[in-house]
Design a protein around this motif. Sequence first.
Motif, short mmCIF file in Angstrom:
data_model
loop_
_atom_site.label_atom_id
_atom_site.label_comp_id
_atom_site.label_asym_id
_atom_site.label_seq_id
_atom_site.Cartn_x
_atom_site.Cartn_y
_atom_site.Cartn_z
N GLN A 214 0.85 -1.18 0.00
CA GLN A 214 0.00 0.00 0.00
C GLN A 214 0.89 1.24 0.00
N THR A 215 0.49 2.25 -0.74
CA THR A 215 1.25 3.49 -0.76
C THR A 215 0.38 4.62 -0.24
N ARG A 216 1.05 5.64 0.23
CA ARG A 216 0.32 6.80 0.73
C ARG A 216 -0.16 7.63 -0.45
N GLU B 100 -1.79 10.30 4.41
CA GLU B 100 -2.53 9.26 5.12
C GLU B 100 -2.44 7.93 4.38
N ASP B 101 -2.30 6.90 5.15
CA ASP B 101 -2.29 5.54 4.63
C ASP B 101 -3.65 5.28 3.95
N ARG C 272 -5.16 2.62 3.46
CA ARG C 272 -5.93 1.63 4.23
C ARG C 272 -6.74 2.32 5.32
#
Length: 103
Positions: free
Chosen positions: A3-5, A11-12, A14
Motif C-alpha cells: 500500500q502506498t500513501r 494518510e495511509d 488503508r
Amino acid sequence: MGQTRLTGSGEDPRATELRAAVSRLRRELAGHPVDFPDRDIAEDELAVLAAMVSSGEPEVPRMRRSLLLIAGAVGSVSALGSALMQVRQAVDLFGETPPRGRG
C-alpha cells in the motif's frame, strides 16, 4: 502489502478506506429503524475502530476483535450486510486473515 500513501495527503490509504467504511456503517446503523439487543455493542466497537484509525496506530488484533463483535451484533440485520462487508474488507487491508486452527 504494497500500500502506498496518497500523494499530498500523508494518510495511509488503508486508513482512509477503514474510516469511510466505519462511517458508512455508523450512518446506516443510526438510520436503521429497528432496535436490536446488541446495537450498543456495535456502536461501541465502531467507535473503537474510528478511534484507532484516527490515532494512526491501529492494532490489527484489536481491529479484528472489534470486527467480530460488530459482526456478531449486526450480522442478522440483512439491511446492514453490505456496510458490514465493507468494514470487513477495510480491516483485511491491514493484514492477512489469520489461519483457522483445526480441531
